[in-house]
Design an enzyme around this catalytic site. Structure first.
Site, mmCIF file in Angstrom:
data_model
loop_
_atom_site.group_PDB
_atom_site.id
_atom_site.type_symbol
_atom_site.label_atom_id
_atom_site.label_comp_id
_atom_site.label_asym_id
_atom_site.label_seq_id
_atom_site.Cartn_x
_atom_site.Cartn_y
_atom_site.Cartn_z
ATOM 1 N N LYS A 24 0.845 -1.199 0.000
ATOM 2 C CA LYS A 24 0.000 0.000 0.000
ATOM 3 C C LYS A 24 0.879 1.248 0.000
ATOM 4 O O LYS A 24 0.669 2.189 -0.768
ATOM 5 C CB LYS A 24 -0.906 -0.007 1.233
ATOM 6 C CG LYS A 24 -1.713 1.268 1.388
ATOM 7 C CD LYS A 24 -2.590 1.244 2.626
ATOM 8 C CE LYS A 24 -1.780 1.345 3.900
ATOM 9 N NZ LYS A 24 -2.540 1.854 5.058
ATOM 10 N N ASP A 51 -7.613 1.940 -0.541
ATOM 11 C CA ASP A 51 -6.710 3.091 -0.446
ATOM 12 C C ASP A 51 -6.139 3.498 -1.799
ATOM 13 O O ASP A 51 -6.020 4.688 -2.111
ATOM 14 C CB ASP A 51 -5.557 2.796 0.534
ATOM 15 C CG ASP A 51 -6.011 2.999 1.978
ATOM 16 O OD1 ASP A 51 -7.238 2.964 2.213
ATOM 17 O OD2 ASP A 51 -5.152 3.193 2.853
ATOM 18 N N ASN A 94 -10.637 6.701 4.096
ATOM 19 C CA ASN A 94 -9.818 6.637 5.313
ATOM 20 C C ASN A 94 -8.372 6.363 4.912
ATOM 21 O O ASN A 94 -7.620 5.713 5.637
ATOM 22 C CB ASN A 94 -10.352 5.528 6.232
ATOM 23 C CG ASN A 94 -9.872 5.708 7.676
ATOM 24 O OD1 ASN A 94 -9.280 6.732 8.022
ATOM 25 N ND2 ASN A 94 -10.127 4.721 8.509
ATOM 26 N N ASP A 317 3.055 -1.233 11.967
ATOM 27 C CA ASP A 317 1.897 -1.986 11.469
ATOM 28 C C ASP A 317 2.040 -3.480 11.725
ATOM 29 O O ASP A 317 1.132 -4.140 12.222
ATOM 30 C CB ASP A 317 1.703 -1.738 9.965
ATOM 31 C CG ASP A 317 1.079 -0.377 9.711
ATOM 32 O OD1 ASP A 317 0.840 0.354 10.700
ATOM 33 O OD2 ASP A 317 0.842 -0.044 8.537
ATOM 34 N N GLU A 345 -6.000 3.937 11.769
ATOM 35 C CA GLU A 345 -7.384 3.752 11.330
ATOM 36 C C GLU A 345 -8.353 3.814 12.513
ATOM 37 O O GLU A 345 -9.489 4.219 12.397
ATOM 38 C CB GLU A 345 -7.527 2.414 10.600
ATOM 39 C CG GLU A 345 -7.092 2.439 9.148
ATOM 40 C CD GLU A 345 -5.581 2.380 8.949
ATOM 41 O OE1 GLU A 345 -4.828 2.578 9.934
ATOM 42 O OE2 GLU A 345 -5.144 2.144 7.802
ATOM 43 N N ARG A 348 -5.488 1.972 17.870
ATOM 44 C CA ARG A 348 -5.174 0.548 17.794
ATOM 45 C C ARG A 348 -4.745 -0.053 19.133
ATOM 46 O O ARG A 348 -4.922 -1.259 19.343
ATOM 47 C CB ARG A 348 -4.082 0.301 16.742
ATOM 48 C CG ARG A 348 -4.617 0.416 15.331
ATOM 49 C CD ARG A 348 -3.537 0.262 14.301
ATOM 50 N NE ARG A 348 -4.125 0.067 12.981
ATOM 51 C CZ ARG A 348 -3.433 0.091 11.848
ATOM 52 N NH1 ARG A 348 -2.131 0.310 11.866
ATOM 53 N NH2 ARG A 348 -4.036 -0.105 10.693
ATOM 54 N N HIS A 388 -8.528 -2.708 8.723
ATOM 55 C CA HIS A 388 -8.102 -3.925 8.039
ATOM 56 C C HIS A 388 -7.104 -4.746 8.851
ATOM 57 O O HIS A 388 -7.168 -5.971 8.888
ATOM 58 C CB HIS A 388 -7.484 -3.550 6.692
ATOM 59 C CG HIS A 388 -6.361 -2.543 6.789
ATOM 60 N ND1 HIS A 388 -5.215 -2.635 6.053
ATOM 61 C CD2 HIS A 388 -6.199 -1.431 7.559
ATOM 62 C CE1 HIS A 388 -4.422 -1.625 6.334
ATOM 63 N NE2 HIS A 388 -4.998 -0.881 7.249
ATOM 64 N N ARG A 389 -6.183 -4.089 9.525
ATOM 65 C CA ARG A 389 -5.138 -4.856 10.220
ATOM 66 C C ARG A 389 -5.680 -5.578 11.449
ATOM 67 O O ARG A 389 -5.222 -6.650 11.812
ATOM 68 C CB ARG A 389 -3.955 -3.959 10.596
ATOM 69 C CG ARG A 389 -3.324 -3.350 9.370
ATOM 70 C CD ARG A 389 -1.828 -3.139 9.482
ATOM 71 N NE ARG A 389 -1.364 -2.541 8.247
ATOM 72 C CZ ARG A 389 -1.159 -3.214 7.114
ATOM 73 N NH1 ARG A 389 -1.316 -4.509 7.072
ATOM 74 N NH2 ARG A 389 -0.779 -2.587 6.015
ATOM 75 N N LYS A 413 -9.194 -2.632 2.454
ATOM 76 C CA LYS A 413 -8.304 -1.467 2.463
ATOM 77 C C LYS A 413 -6.947 -1.817 1.857
ATOM 78 O O LYS A 413 -6.355 -1.011 1.157
ATOM 79 C CB LYS A 413 -8.143 -0.960 3.897
ATOM 80 C CG LYS A 413 -7.456 0.386 4.019
ATOM 81 C CD LYS A 413 -7.505 0.821 5.475
ATOM 82 C CE LYS A 413 -7.253 2.252 5.784
ATOM 83 N NZ LYS A 413 -6.469 3.094 5.032
#
Ligand code: DC
Length: 645
Positions: A24, A51, A94, A317, A345, A348, A388-389, A413
């Site tokens: 990404k 994205d 986003n 991430d 996002e 987290r 997504h993660r 995403k």
């Protein structure tokens, strides 16, 4: 809005090869620089995701000529630093990787623009970038709260270079956005980073891609970055986007939890993405890792995984994946220096802590760390916060327990077919599904097969019977769909070896009366009741395996069962068996009445609109009219052993 979810069975092993989707971070940087460059660029292996869609749409809205070449290839005709459309409103969802760099590029390129996103995007800070752009003379106004999108940009006199300061300790994307936009000024400009720069590997990606487009950024350490006068983006012709290293983290983790080997293709030793360092973190936990030029492979350690205490600033991430791997390690795992998780996002740190606790883990969180101590896991429905993660990393917890992932499509995403790939490289705990009409003997057969295989046994009909009984006790009408569904959702049931406990008391034969049989068949026809009992049944799909009997085991509850059996007998034979049972128990019974009742129940079970009783195309038919129980059990065992090989 329909509530979407994906139920994962307990996973038992992982092995295979995964070709990763494009990165990404690289995809969106390459698209923007290709648009800003002179000449046309062929971008190959671009990530197809929300994205990148937002970035492509934005570039088109800005008048950049972008066309698909098929199979994830795009042709971008660069506009040499000046977007043809000077007035536009851009919606960027986003996508932080689109929002931040476009803000910087448009503020310095000039024009009247409004940049918006989804509501979460409007909660993600951008003030540090705006402050830096204002130092250069840019006219950027906040349309909502100060420091946050949406933004309004207007043409302004941009200063000719000089020194700009930007904070580096909230998000490295501010520095990335600024650096990528600086060549638009044309004069020498220096960025000074205030505060400790976080997520440095992402800046390395930025510098590597800028270099690929002909702009070399000088930097001494991570505090000062200089773009020289006359720097201009030039198309390199063709650019191949690397696989996404953060996406690789899930599959490498699968290998170390689920045995492996699992190989990911698309990233490796030569990768420019810092997240490949995630593999070192897995190795610290004991995982066996092998790395090639553009592939990586992982396997489980012989002695099991161990918890670690790690500074994760360089892999923000991928570190989320470690928080879930921690569930399978001995001892606690502490992930430090991850304050940036709070502005992603979703927050987290808070989200991971909340969801890990649902699974039974002991979690401590602080402003910039999380500590996970595993205990034996229990099933839970995981919320994904449009992140997504979160969805992807929690899927790994399925090695400890069946679980539900809410809103699984949020993976679009960055990795739209993630769950398909997950299923391609994993094996689930096996299910033998036995469906058939009332009194066909499937309960007896299923229980015996389960015990012969050492599997658990699920009598799904009992759940409908218990619901009918609980509704009756609560004075709720069996036709009152929402009230019965509420009871089904809250059923306090425990299955013991010999009996079932409802609200702490043994039920015994109370669910086997003719009245409750008829009530069960009525409540079973209500869609909301079936939905309420779905997850409760699926959590039985765990190690070492399950034999489930009912009407929709193979069609709805466990469509991926290893073996599906449709077990039936003529209505007359079934009525006769029921008659004998009742007489043996000392009850009075009437054969014609029993037959009629069975036929009525068959009709209700087969003709209802939701999950009707029917033989699935992939189910094996076993007609027991002229078979003994032993013969039926033996046949199902033969099929089971074949299917389990
Ligand atoms: O298998 P049983 O007779 O205990 O089932 C009781 C009722 O529940 C029966 O009318 C059918 C219904 N049922 C169902 O609809 N789906 C299942 N998976 C199991 C039972």
């Amino acid at each position: 809005m329909t509530h979407e979810f994906l139920d994962l069975p307990q996973l038992t092993s992982a092995t295979g090869i995964v070709r990763l989707p494009g990165s990404k971070s690289i995809s969106n940087r390459v698209l923007l620089l290709a648009a800003l460059a002179s000449g046309q660029t062929e971008v190959r292996d671009l990530l197809v995701s929300d994205d990148t869609e937002r970035m492509l749409e934005a570039l088109k809205a800005l008048g950049v000529c972008v066309s698909s070449l098929g199979s994830n290839g795009w042709l971008v005709k660069g506009c040499a630093g000046s977007f043809p459309v000077k007035q536009a409103e851009l919606f960027l969802g986003n996508a932080g990787t689109a929002f931040r760099p476009l803000t910087a590029a448009l503020a310095l390129a000039g024009g009247d623009y409004v940049l918006k996103g989804v509501s979460r995007m409007h909660e993600r800070p951008i003030g540090d970038l705006v402050d830096a752009l204002r130092q250069l003379g840019a006219d950027v106004a906040y349309l909502g709260n100060d420091g946050f999108p949406p933004l309004c940009l207007k043409s302004a006199m941009i200063r000719h270079g000089g020194v700009v300061q930007v904070r580096g300790d909230v998000s490295s994307q501010f520095l990335t956005g600024l650096l990528m936009a600086l060549p638009l000024i044309g004069e020498t400009a220096t960025v000074e980073v205030i505060g400790e720069l976080i997520s440095k590997p992402y800046i390395e990606i930025t510098l590597a891609i800028m270099a690929r487009f002909g702009v070399l950024v000088k930097h001494d350490g991570w505090q000062r970055f200089t773009v020289a006068a006359g720097s201009r983006y030039l198309s390199p012709g063709v650019v191949y986007v690397e696989g996404d290293a953060s996406s690789a983290s899930y599959f490498l983790a699968l290998g170390v939890i689920g045995g492996g080997p699992v190989r990911v293709e698309g990233v490796g030793r030569d990768s420019i993405q810092g997240d490949v360092k995630f593999a070192d973190a897995l190795a610290d936990m004991g995982g066996q890792i092998e790395v090639g030029p553009n592939w990586m492979e992982s396997r489980a350690p012989v002695g099991g995984l161990v918890g670690v205490d790690l500074d994760c600033n360089h892999i923000p991430d991928a570190a989320m994946t470690l928080a879930v791997v921690a569930l399978f390690a001995k001892g606690s795992t502490t992930l430090r220096n991850i304050a940036s998780w709070r502005v992603k996002e979703t927050d987290r740190i808070a989200a991971m802590a909340t969801e890990l606790r649902k699974l039974g883990a002991d979690v401590k969180e602080g402003d910039d760390f999380i500590r996970v101590t595993p205990v034996s896991l229990k099933p839970a429905a995981i919320n994904t916060y449009d992140d997504h993660r979160i969805a992807m990393c929690f899927s790994l917890a399925a090695f400890g327990t069946p679980l539900r992932i809410n809103d699984p499509k949020c993976v679009a995403k960055t990795f739209p077919d993630y769950f398909q790939r997950l299923s391609d490289v994993t094996t689930a705990a096996p299910v033998i599904a036995i469906d058939g009409p009332s009194a066909s003997g499937k309960g007896t057969v299923a229980a015996r097969v389960a015990s012969a295989l050492g599997f658990a046994y699920l009598d799904s009909g009992a759940l409908y019977r218990l619901t009918a009984l609980a509704a009756k006790r609560a004075g709720v009408d069996w036709n009152d769909e929402s009230a019965v569904a509420a009871i089904a959702a809250e059923l306090d049931v425990e299955f013991s070896e010999t009996d079932i406990l409802l609200d702490g008391g043994f039920v015994g034969d109370a669910i086997r009366t003719e009245e409750i049989s008829s009530g069960a068949s009525k409540v079973a026809a209500l869609p909301a009741v079936r939905e309420a009992l779905l997850f409760r049944q699926r959590i039985f799909n765990k190690m070492p395996g399950l034999v489930g009997d009912g009407r929709d085991m193979g069609s709805v509850i466990f469509p991926r069962a290893r073996l599906k059996v449709f077990l039936t007998a003529s209505a007359e034979a079934r009525a006769e068996r029921r008659y004998k049972q009742l007489i043996e128990k000392g009850f009075s019974a009437n054969l014609p009445d029993l037959l009629l009742d069975l036929q009525q129940r068959d009709a209700r079970d087969s003709e209802r609109s939701v999950a009707p009783l029917r033989q699935e195309a992939d189910a094996k038919l076993l007609d027991t009219t002229s078979l003994t129980i032993e013969q039926a059990v033996n046949q199902v065992l033969i099929w089971s052993r074949e299917a389990l090989q």
